[in-house]
Motif scaffolding. Structure first.
Motif, PDB file in Angstrom:
ATOM      1  N   VAL A  33      -4.432   6.677  -3.173  1.00 25.44           N
ATOM      2  CA  VAL A  33      -3.951   5.463  -2.516  1.00 25.44           C
ATOM      3  C   VAL A  33      -3.770   4.403  -3.595  1.00 25.44           C
ATOM      4  O   VAL A  33      -4.596   4.298  -4.509  1.00 25.44           O
ATOM      5  CB  VAL A  33      -4.953   4.947  -1.459  1.00 25.44           C
ATOM      6  N   VAL A  90       0.845  -1.192   0.000  1.00 26.29           N
ATOM      7  CA  VAL A  90       0.000   0.000   0.000  1.00 26.29           C
ATOM      8  C   VAL A  90       0.877   1.238   0.000  1.00 26.29           C
ATOM      9  O   VAL A  90       1.803   1.352   0.815  1.00 26.29           O
ATOM     10  CB  VAL A  90      -0.919   0.033   1.237  1.00 26.29           C
ATOM     11  N   VAL A 109      -2.907   0.190  -4.067  1.00 29.00           N
ATOM     12  CA  VAL A 109      -2.698  -1.142  -3.494  1.00 29.00           C
ATOM     13  C   VAL A 109      -2.234  -2.057  -4.625  1.00 29.00           C
ATOM     14  O   VAL A 109      -2.917  -2.179  -5.647  1.00 29.00           O
ATOM     15  CB  VAL A 109      -3.992  -1.698  -2.865  1.00 29.00           C
ATOM     16  N   GLY A 126      -5.611  -0.500   2.634  1.00 26.50           N
ATOM     17  CA  GLY A 126      -5.896   0.492   1.597  1.00 26.50           C
ATOM     18  C   GLY A 126      -7.183   1.240   1.871  1.00 26.50           C
ATOM     19  O   GLY A 126      -7.262   2.460   1.745  1.00 26.50           O
ATOM     20  N   HIS A 158       0.605   5.728  -0.626  1.00 26.41           N
ATOM     21  CA  HIS A 158      -0.360   6.820  -0.681  1.00 26.41           C
ATOM     22  C   HIS A 158       0.375   8.138  -0.745  1.00 26.41           C
ATOM     23  O   HIS A 158       1.549   8.249  -0.396  1.00 26.41           O
ATOM     24  CB  HIS A 158      -1.259   6.803   0.559  1.00 26.41           C
TER      25      HIS A 158
END
Length: 413
Positions: free
Chosen positions: A201, A194, A203, A342, A196
């Motif tokens: 974000v 993950v 994943v 996530g 961000h």
């Protein structure tokens, strides 16, 4: 009605930001021949096009007695007429005609909302109109790119929009909900990462040297007739604030370099998802599946759309059942697992966006505090540089521990 939003990481019903672009309709749904009634983020809208094709979004309530304008008629080149007493409004929402009187009341105005056509969708902004920058529309360029082909549909989902975001940010549910099409046990067994930034974000999950599930075996054989054998499979989930998730998916013949960047021996798709809240327990879920191979085959386009329709129908049933269970068990709580990493970042970003609007604990509401002529009460806030992070499925660091102070920046356009 009680809406629990004091902690977004475990909130069962999450309110929605208003200073954001939401899809109101597909491009073909809004025409100059009729008026579409649709509620987005608690606001009933009357949607239509002028005779020269410009989209218009007006509040679906006449200034006079609040009769729904969507039940009226289109008149002239660009006006809408109330079905009750015949008042007429232009695209700016200003009244241009009243029956039985020559003088128009200057206060006779209905809200007109910013609306932009992009990526085959009509996007509306229901918050502070001074912040409605089209550059903040999430990137969904595959939908109208000549390098991609595909089609999609709309699901009317009877659940809070956050439940759909949770569903899309954690695809391990495929093993259990979609076992006959795209599910396989490697989804839960594989490591994921993950990352961000301030407004997105990602994943990432790879499954190497596995058997292709039925859906992907069919797609491989569309491009490579007679294909058999193991594949390397990827799922790269890209979230953009507030409610758009585009998923880079595909498989390639095992060991042919897809993981390193060469996908030429595989098939690649993008699952385009954008969710527009309707009310606190309902949303419009716009989706499409795009591919970058055999672009001229309408047969494949139709087969893929129908196949994904069946897969998403399973999600729709589960989300409906989940919402019903939430309502039937108001004293029970949500708990988080590592697979929710996530989705928890998504919730944190929504929390910051709501706080920036001064609505962090607010229940879902109509956008009545914003008017076309007013400055509005919301402010996007300034975004500071965010630190990207990464985590694996088994790492506690995958779970966001603190809420960054900055408000989310506009999503990439």
């Amino acid at each position: 009605m009680t809406v629990e939003a004091s902690s977004t990481s475990t909130a069962k019903l999450l309110t929605y930001p208003l200073n954001a672009w939401y899809v109101a309709a597909w491009d073909y749904e809004i025409t100059a021949k009729g008026i579409l009634a649709r509620t987005i983020a608690g606001r009933p809208l009357a949607l239509y096009r002028t005779q020269d094709g410009r989209p218009v979004a007006l509040a679906d309530a006449c200034w006079h007695r609040l009769a729904p304008l969507s039940q009226g008629t289109l008149v002239g080149n660009d006006e809408i007429q109330c079905p009750y007493h015949g008042l007429r409004y232009n695209p700016a929402g200003r009244c241009t005609g009243m029956p039985a009187q020559e003088t128009l009341n200057p206060s006779a105005v209905v809200p007109s909302f910013p609306i932009v056509e992009r990526y085959r969708y009509l996007w509306v902004w229901l918050g502070d109109p001074t912040l409605a920058d089209p550059a903040r529309i999430p990137d969904m360029h595959q939908l109208d790119s000549a390098e991609w082909a595909g089609d999609g549909e709309t699901i009317y989902a009877p659940c809070n929009y956050q439940l759909v975001l949770d569903n899309l940010m954690d695809l391990t549910h495929e093993e259990f909900v979609h076992s006959s099409s795209i599910g396989q046990e490697e989804l839960s067994e594989s490591e994921f990462f993950v990352t961000h930034d301030e407004h997105s974000v990602t994943v990432t999950r790879w499954m190497l040297n596995i058997d292709p599930p039925p859906f992907w075996l069919k797609n491989m054989r569309d491009k490579f007739p007679g294909f058999s054998g193991k594949v390397d499979r990827w799922q790269i989930i890209h979230y953009s604030y507030p409610s758009t998730i585009c998923i880079d998916v595909g498989v390639a013949a095992a060991g042919t370099g897809a993981y390193e960047g060469d996908r030429s021996q595989g098939v690649n798709g993008y699952v385009m998802n954008t969710i527009s809240p309707e009310q606190d327990r309902s949303c419009h879920y716009f989706w499409a599946f795009m591919r970058n191979y055999r672009l001229d085959s309408q047969v494949i386009t139709t087969q893929l759309r129908n196949g994904v329709h069946g897969v998403f129908g399973e999600d729709e049933a589960m989300l409906k059942a989940q919402q019903e269970a939430i309502d039937a068990n108001p004293d029970y709580e949500f708990y988080n697992l590592n697979i929710d990493a996530g989705g928890m970042w998504v919730r944190r970003m929504l929390e910051r966006g709501l706080a920036a609007e001064g609505r962090g604990d607010a229940p879902p509401q109509r956008a009545k505090e914003y008017r076309l002529t007013g400055s509005g009460g919301g402010a996007a806030g300034s975004a500071s540089a965010g630190a990207a992070g990464s985590a694996s499925a088994g790492a506690a660091a995958a779970v966001p521990a603190a809420v960054p102070a900055a408000a989310p920046a506009p999503a990439a356009g």
